[in-house]
Design a protein around this motif. Structure first.
Motif, PDB file in Angstrom:
ATOM      1  N   ASP A 139       5.399   1.801  -8.243  1.00 44.50           N
ATOM      2  CA  ASP A 139       4.101   2.166  -7.438  1.00 44.50           C
ATOM      3  C   ASP A 139       3.018   1.293  -7.503  1.00 44.50           C
ATOM      4  N   LYS A 140       3.217   0.427  -6.696  1.00 48.07           N
ATOM      5  CA  LYS A 140       2.080  -0.896  -6.598  1.00 48.07           C
ATOM      6  C   LYS A 140       0.915  -0.524  -6.401  1.00 48.07           C
ATOM      7  N   PRO A 141       0.547   0.542  -5.575  1.00 47.61           N
ATOM      8  CA  PRO A 141      -1.112   1.055  -5.242  1.00 47.61           C
ATOM      9  C   PRO A 141      -1.509   1.661  -6.522  1.00 47.61           C
ATOM     10  N   ALA A 142      -0.951   2.460  -7.503  1.00 44.29           N
ATOM     11  CA  ALA A 142      -1.497   2.883  -8.563  1.00 44.29           C
ATOM     12  C   ALA A 142      -1.421   1.654  -9.935  1.00 44.29           C
ATOM     13  N   PHE A 143      -0.712   1.066  -9.757  1.00 42.62           N
ATOM     14  CA  PHE A 143      -0.612   0.017 -10.976  1.00 42.62           C
ATOM     15  C   PHE A 143      -0.773  -1.553 -10.585  1.00 42.62           C
ATOM     16  N   ARG A 144      -1.640  -1.832  -9.581  1.00 42.19           N
ATOM     17  CA  ARG A 144      -1.881  -3.111  -8.784  1.00 42.19           C
ATOM     18  C   ARG A 144      -2.675  -4.107  -9.766  1.00 42.19           C
ATOM     19  N   ALA A 145      -3.780  -3.535 -10.602  1.00 40.00           N
ATOM     20  CA  ALA A 145      -4.281  -4.342 -11.268  1.00 40.00           C
ATOM     21  C   ALA A 145      -3.709  -4.666 -12.724  1.00 40.00           C
ATOM     22  N   MET A 146      -2.846  -3.854 -13.112  1.00 45.27           N
ATOM     23  CA  MET A 146      -1.808  -4.200 -14.096  1.00 45.27           C
ATOM     24  C   MET A 146      -0.733  -5.048 -13.661  1.00 45.27           C
ATOM     25  N   LEU A 147      -0.370  -4.965 -12.569  1.00 45.02           N
ATOM     26  CA  LEU A 147       0.640  -5.886 -12.251  1.00 45.02           C
ATOM     27  C   LEU A 147       0.260  -7.435 -12.038  1.00 45.02           C
ATOM     28  N   ARG A 148      -1.035  -7.465 -11.472  1.00 46.90           N
ATOM     29  CA  ARG A 148      -1.474  -8.847 -11.784  1.00 46.90           C
ATOM     30  C   ARG A 148      -1.545  -9.533 -13.016  1.00 46.90           C
ATOM     31  N   GLN A 149      -1.987  -8.512 -13.894  1.00 46.56           N
ATOM     32  CA  GLN A 149      -2.179  -9.092 -15.430  1.00 46.56           C
ATOM     33  C   GLN A 149      -0.646  -9.369 -15.965  1.00 46.56           C
ATOM     34  N   ASP A 157       0.903  -0.919   0.015  1.00 46.03           N
ATOM     35  CA  ASP A 157      -0.176  -0.088   0.060  1.00 46.03           C
ATOM     36  C   ASP A 157       0.792   1.381   0.292  1.00 46.03           C
ATOM     37  N   THR A 158       2.325   0.820  -0.027  1.00 47.22           N
ATOM     38  CA  THR A 158       3.124   2.266  -0.120  1.00 47.22           C
ATOM     39  C   THR A 158       3.705   2.284  -1.447  1.00 47.22           C
ATOM     40  N   PRO A 159       3.744   3.210  -2.147  1.00 45.15           N
ATOM     41  CA  PRO A 159       4.739   3.465  -3.348  1.00 45.15           C
ATOM     42  C   PRO A 159       6.263   3.193  -3.098  1.00 45.15           C
ATOM     43  N   LEU A 160       6.703   2.468  -3.793  1.00 42.57           N
ATOM     44  CA  LEU A 160       8.128   2.013  -3.602  1.00 42.57           C
ATOM     45  C   LEU A 160       8.914   3.350  -3.753  1.00 42.57           C
ATOM     46  N   ALA A 161       8.610   4.089  -4.655  1.00 45.17           N
ATOM     47  CA  ALA A 161       9.135   5.530  -4.986  1.00 45.17           C
ATOM     48  C   ALA A 161       9.540   6.383  -3.717  1.00 45.17           C
ATOM     49  N   ARG A 162       8.718   5.917  -2.825  1.00 45.94           N
ATOM     50  CA  ARG A 162       8.926   6.687  -1.602  1.00 45.94           C
ATOM     51  C   ARG A 162      10.180   6.122  -0.468  1.00 45.94           C
ATOM     52  N   HIS A 163      10.637   4.962  -1.027  1.00 48.53           N
ATOM     53  CA  HIS A 163      11.599   4.264  -0.085  1.00 48.53           C
ATOM     54  C   HIS A 163      12.552   3.504  -0.928  1.00 48.53           C
ATOM     55  N   ILE A 164      12.852   4.096  -2.260  1.00 50.10           N
ATOM     56  CA  ILE A 164      13.722   3.243  -3.226  1.00 50.10           C
ATOM     57  C   ILE A 164      15.337   3.147  -2.321  1.00 50.10           C
ATOM     58  N   PRO A 165      16.066   4.002  -2.006  1.00 50.83           N
ATOM     59  CA  PRO A 165      17.266   3.852  -1.221  1.00 50.83           C
ATOM     60  C   PRO A 165      17.047   2.553  -0.128  1.00 50.83           C
ATOM     61  N   GLU A 166      16.126   2.771   0.779  1.00 53.35           N
ATOM     62  CA  GLU A 166      16.205   1.754   1.723  1.00 53.35           C
ATOM     63  C   GLU A 166      15.684   0.502   1.220  1.00 53.35           C
ATOM     64  N   THR A 167      14.998   0.323  -0.034  1.00 47.53           N
ATOM     65  CA  THR A 167      14.682  -1.040  -0.516  1.00 47.53           C
ATOM     66  C   THR A 167      16.047  -1.533  -1.312  1.00 47.53           C
TER      67      THR A 167
END
Length: 459
Positions: free
Chosen positions: A378-388, A177-187
């Motif tokens: 940004d998983k929250p924004a593209f969740r449906a696309m990611l499933r596909q 539920d949190t965009p990866l872009a907000r924590h890319i360095p930590e990831t």
């Protein structure tokens, strides 16, 4: 030279207070520790000499789980080894006769303190189900002395079993539920530490899941960095990912061999095909290839060049410049880059046909992977696309695995085709290859019916 193998019993249960200490059995975690450790200690040579085991229930169950009954030709249950005093073990060893090697299955703190007595620098701890090999420069066991031993090998369940390694590991920062872009360095820092921790298991080579997870970590790191570089235009970041790409590619052949060997065991084969695999020595051939690939990869991971590349990568992803670059990414930036990649994907997909070479499918598979990694920023924004995208990637991955397996089996078949008495094995291999080719054709047809991504039409 004498060799001493020390094995601490696996994790035991304290659930039943009515049991005496020597009656306590293994718990479920202890049972799970045994499989991978059994393969590791047998490879180290413990079967070359007698095995002496404490009479405690947890020690005897450890023996049963580590060494199959048909291989236990020279094992002994010794009540004296049920001790927590290392001096008892030293005295017992000094009374041994001419055995070149001895294996002890016993208890802490006795084993840990025995190792500290024999070695100048012993490991800091001796976890449950851990294994230690010590070389002793003596002709007779009664010559045992302090600090004269040499540590040859030390393995814990976490070194040889991915399941044990992964217990209670920290999860990546953020969440679905949190965009990866907000924590890319930590990831990326988390993925870096994960790669470094996985290296030991990859080098040991007892559990192929270490390699699989290492590949995920290094390829995901590269993909995230490439996505950030594509959006930000950071040339330094683009350059840094090339080293990750080289090291990731160095794992591909071994991964493919692991998949083939697992499938050869999993497939329900016709009697003639199974007979062909046995008589041709195919499994041994591919297992030997995997051993060679593993040796090369282990050498790479221990090289100065690899260590330097990893150090430089860590310096980059912990730099202030990279942190600023990562924090600037927005959903709009990601959408723009995604649209570009998706249009490129759909243009290539329109060119595919049943007659297209496999390389075209491979190229589209790699592009699909890049699209997915962009969307994961940004998983929250593209969740449906990611499933596909995940479903599509699975089919492309199946196609690629079949392509590689057909190539490997064909090369092996061609190599034995001219040898005497190989007519029937070659015929059996031909049947297997034809079956895989038919399956690949079915997957190809599935891919051709997938359509466009995220509403972008292919036709």
């Amino acid at each position: 030279m004498k060799y001493l193998y020390l094995i601490r019993h696996a994790k035991s249960s304290w659930a039943d207070d009515s049991l005496r200490d020597d009656q306590r059995p293994l718990n479920s975690r202890g049972t799970r520790q045994l499989g991978a450790m059994g393969r590791a200690i047998r490879a180290a040579g413990v079967l070359n000499g007698p095995i002496f085991c404490s009479n405690a229930t947890r020690a005897r169950q450890t023996l049963d789980g580590l060494i199959p009954e048909d291989l236990r030709q020279n094992t002994h249950i010794v009540p004296e080894l049920y001790t927590f005093n290392y001096k008892t073990l030293i005295n017992w060893l000094r009374n041994r006769q001419d055995e070149d090697s001895i294996t002890l299955i016993g208890h802490n703190p006795a084993l840990e303190e025995l190792a500290s007595y024999l070695l100048q620098q012993a490991p800091d701890s001796f976890p449950t189900c851990a294994f230690m090999q010590i070389a002793l420069p003596v002709k007779h066991w009664h010559k045992l002395a302090r600090n004269k031993g040499r540590l040859e090998q030390f393995l814990t369940p976490k070194d040889v079993s991915y399941e044990q390694f992964n217990r209670k590991r920290k999860k990546m920062p953020g969440g679905n539920d949190t965009p990866l872009a907000r924590h890319i360095p930590e990831t990326l820092q988390h993925q870096y530490l994960r790669m470094r921790d996985l290296e030991t298991g990859v080098i040991r080579g007892f559990d192929s899941e270490f390699l699989h997870q290492y590949r995920i970590a290094i390829r995901r790191s590269r993909a995230i960095a490439e996505s950030v570089s594509e959006i930000s235009g950071d040339s330094n970041l683009r350059k840094a990912t090339r080293a990750l790409k080289r090291h990731a590619q160095a794992t591909s052949q071994l991964r493919d061999l692991h998949v083939l060997l697992a499938d050869l065991e999993r497939w329900q084969l016709e009697e003639g095909t199974e007979s062909a695999l046995i008589s041709s020595g195919a499994r041994s051939y591919f297992a030997n290839l995997a051993d060679l690939e593993h040796q090369a990869l282990a050498k790479r991971l221990c090289s100065r060049k690899y260590q330097k590349d990893m150090d430089e990568w860590f310096q980059l992803i912990t730099s202030h410049h990279f942190e600023k670059t990562g924090r600037k990414l927005t959903t709009g930036d990601i959408r723009k880059a995604l649209d570009k990649r998706i249009k490129q994907h759909n243009a290539q997909a329109r060119q595919l046909s049943t007659q297209s070479p496999d390389d075209d499918y491979h190229s589209l598979r790699k592009l699909l992977k890049r699209i997915r990694y962009l969307a994961e920023l940004d998983k929250p924004a593209f969740r449906a696309m990611l499933r596909q995208l995940k479903q599509r990637q699975q089919r492309f991955g199946d196609f690629q695995d079949l392509h590689v397996q057909i190539e490997m089996l064909t090369t092996f078949r061609d190599g034995i085709a001219t040898e005497p008495d190989m007519f029937e094995p070659v015929a059996g291999l031909n049947d297997l290859i034809a079956g895989l080719a038919s399956e690949k054709a079915g997957v190809r047809n599935d891919i051709l019916t997938l359509g466009g991504i995220d509403g972008h039409p292919v036709l």
